[in-house]
Scaffold this active site. Sequence first.
Site, PDB file in Angstrom:
ATOM      1  N   HIS A 133       0.843  -1.194   0.000  1.00 11.13           N
ATOM      2  CA  HIS A 133       0.000   0.000   0.000  1.00 11.13           C
ATOM      3  C   HIS A 133       0.886   1.254   0.000  1.00 11.13           C
ATOM      4  CE1 HIS A 133      -3.816   2.085   0.329  1.00 11.13           C
ATOM      5  NE2 HIS A 133      -3.112   2.983   0.992  1.00 11.13           N
ATOM      6  N   ALA A 134       0.646   2.143  -0.954  1.00  6.54           N
ATOM      7  CA  ALA A 134       1.521   3.303  -1.148  1.00  6.54           C
ATOM      8  C   ALA A 134       1.590   4.191   0.090  1.00  6.54           C
ATOM      9  CB  ALA A 134       1.012   4.118  -2.341  1.00  6.54           C
TER      10      ALA A 134
ATOM     11  N   HIS B 244       0.379  11.853  -5.593  1.00  6.89           N
ATOM     12  CA  HIS B 244      -0.219  11.876  -4.257  1.00  6.89           C
ATOM     13  C   HIS B 244       0.868  11.727  -3.191  1.00  6.89           C
ATOM     14  CE1 HIS B 244      -3.325  10.862  -1.157  1.00  6.89           C
ATOM     15  NE2 HIS B 244      -2.315  10.163  -0.659  1.00  6.89           N
ATOM     16  N   GLU B 245       1.721  10.740  -3.361  1.00  2.00           N
ATOM     17  CA  GLU B 245       2.758  10.475  -2.356  1.00  2.00           C
ATOM     18  C   GLU B 245       3.776  11.606  -2.298  1.00  2.00           C
ATOM     19  OE1 GLU B 245       2.161   8.348  -0.258  1.00  2.00           O
ATOM     20  OE2 GLU B 245       0.609   7.279  -1.357  1.00  2.00           O
TER      21      GLU B 245
ATOM     22  N   HIS C 115       2.784  14.414  -0.160  1.00  2.00           N
ATOM     23  CA  HIS C 115       3.082  14.240   1.273  1.00  2.00           C
ATOM     24  C   HIS C 115       4.522  14.666   1.577  1.00  2.00           C
ATOM     25  CE1 HIS C 115      -0.605  12.238   2.380  1.00  2.00           C
ATOM     26  NE2 HIS C 115      -0.388  11.164   1.677  1.00  2.00           N
TER      27      HIS C 115
ATOM     28  N   GLU D 145      -3.625  14.753   2.687  1.00  2.00           N
ATOM     29  CA  GLU D 145      -4.051  13.860   1.601  1.00  2.00           C
ATOM     30  C   GLU D 145      -4.405  14.614   0.324  1.00  2.00           C
ATOM     31  OE1 GLU D 145      -3.490  10.857   1.868  1.00  2.00           O
ATOM     32  OE2 GLU D 145      -3.142  10.794   4.027  1.00  2.00           O
TER      33      GLU D 145
ATOM     34  N   HIS E 126      -6.623   0.500   5.420  1.00  2.00           N
ATOM     35  CA  HIS E 126      -6.643   1.468   6.528  1.00  2.00           C
ATOM     36  C   HIS E 126      -7.311   0.939   7.788  1.00  2.00           C
ATOM     37  CE1 HIS E 126      -6.060   3.415   2.694  1.00  2.00           C
ATOM     38  NE2 HIS E 126      -5.521   4.444   3.311  1.00  2.00           N
TER      39      HIS E 126
ATOM     40  N   TYR F 193      -9.539  11.278   3.698  1.00  2.00           N
ATOM     41  CA  TYR F 193      -9.627  11.175   2.233  1.00  2.00           C
ATOM     42  C   TYR F 193     -10.917  11.786   1.713  1.00  2.00           C
ATOM     43  CZ  TYR F 193      -5.860   7.890   3.167  1.00  2.00           C
ATOM     44  OH  TYR F 193      -4.697   7.311   3.613  1.00  2.00           O
TER      45      TYR F 193
END
Length: 611
Positions: free
Chosen positions: A352-353, A382-383, A386, A410, A510, A520
């Site tokens: 999971h990323a 997305h990552e 962060h 997020e 999650h 999210y």
Amino acid sequence: MKYPTKTLVALIVGTSLIGCGESSTNAQATDQTMATTLTAQDAKAFLQQAQADIEKIQLPSAHAQWSYATNINLDTAAVAAYMNEQYSNLIAKLAKQAASFNNVEVDTDTRRQLDLLRNGLTMPPPQDSAKSARLAQISADLDGLYGAGKYCRNEQECFSLVEMSAEIATSRNPDLLLEFWEGWRQASIPMKSLYAEQVELANKGAQEQGFANVSELWQGQYDMPADEFPGELDRLWGQVQPFYEALHCHVRAKLGEFYGEDQVPQDKPIPAHLLGNMWAQSWGNIYDIVKPEQEMQVPDVTAALTAQGYDEIRMVRQAESFFTSLGFEPLPDTFWQRSQFQKPDDREVQCHASAWDLDDKEDLRIKMCIQITGEEFNTIHHELGHNIYQRAYQHQPLLYRNSANDGFHEAIGDTIALSITPKYLKQIGLIDDIPDASNDIGMLLQIALDKIAFIPFGLMVDQWRWKVFSGEISPEKYNELWWQLREQYQGVAAPIERSADAFDPGAKYHVPANVPYTRYFLAHILQFQFHKALCDIAGDQGPLNRCTIYGSKEAGTALNAMLEMGASQPWQSALETLTGTSQMDASTIQDYFAPLKNWLDEQNQGRQCGW
Ligand code: X8Z
Ligand code: ZN
């Protein structure tokens, strides 16, 4: 949890500190809070010491979590659980001490830091050391069960989640879809009793901290009274719901045409295995089934990446270049050396990323098992969002090294991914021509299938957990409630009857990983607000779905101004800094998709919508 593994939020699941073994500095902090009359000065001294104590354990703890996530085995699990326990115990102890300043008059900044410390744990450990050790062990075990989970068709043929997800995205064979849908849900059956035990333990920890239960703790993270937060979510959902129902109606009709109305009854929820995603949370993969009859040009990013021979690293480099075009610094060399981009074949990993900041300095990393698809290209953005956020707030005091609220964290990379428009794809050579406006419905539909379909899923996961943690639902009813909420919010149903031992929430990362999910939902609202504000700043005059902020230093500066605030101000102020409003608001979504909503309403004429 990986986005900020070592920020307080992550600690929750994540890390821990030096057990109950106390350093002399810890002892000092404790002594202070035991004094009979506490002053504002004591509060400041306490916070300073607390942050120093946390800082010391964060780094080894983050390394332990990284080692576990990238190499799941008995030994890494033991170390991760131990560090998690130590870390959580420290935070729990400091949280209690912070509460002793509740009636001391202190300045706003001190109060904010004390409150962040009091609310900092996701799964607070009970004081009893056997119980806190058990909680940490369960967390690690649940994480490991998910990460190493697979489905075996027979003794020879097993499939990983990555492999099954790829099939669910592309296969149109309902038998295979059902097999993998059900197969993956076998991996979560053993989680159920562990999960129930964990709920008991974490609730005990929450009660020792003065909360009614873990739900109250989770709802209290949003700069507003905890009991007002669910109503705020309902308000936002109400703004999106009519659009979601129109999308659902069209998608169900098209699936009915494709698979037959006996498979997809037109007055019932949609069977969850037919939507192109293991959890039916994003539906972009079935665009080909639901697309407009009229031929429309919609860029196929997966095909373009493949045709141009992109590999995993090149995809990440391309995403990095978007951020640098806005004026953000390139990622450090260590990012490229230490990140996990591909699934190793010699060990189990958590695919999971996630994005990590191990030291609040330069040790930024991502962990993914990248597939060469447009969907994964978005996830890479997305990552990196962060990582860019983490770096922007690293100069804040430790307790402020976090996003304004968890939805902001997020939303940043997703905001950038909203700028992956045809204009941008042409600029980077992934497509040759920008489709003209007559193709917009197709492009908007593709984005809505990913983003709008997600919104009720983003909401229901924690509606489930809130009821679980508050004790409204007992373990025998866990699965039943899950499907009740899936039907109620998403209009999606289990394709086959669920057995009594099924624990389908555990099939979603999650839940076993204890990452709160409302973030999210919020991110899917916020990212449209951010995108609009940044497009305005970049001076883009066109419709929002065609805007890209690529190359706009002005947009980058404005974004950075919000990011570098970290959690130092209530999120309402951070939001205002970028967008000029202090309210989360889905009217930007309504504007963005207005032409599609009209088109869907036309398509749905004569159809019976709803479920
Ligand atoms: O978990 C994630 C990210 C890591 S924070 C990949 N997402 C949610 C999910 O996969 O369920 C992003 C969208 C929703
Ligand atoms: Zn994320």
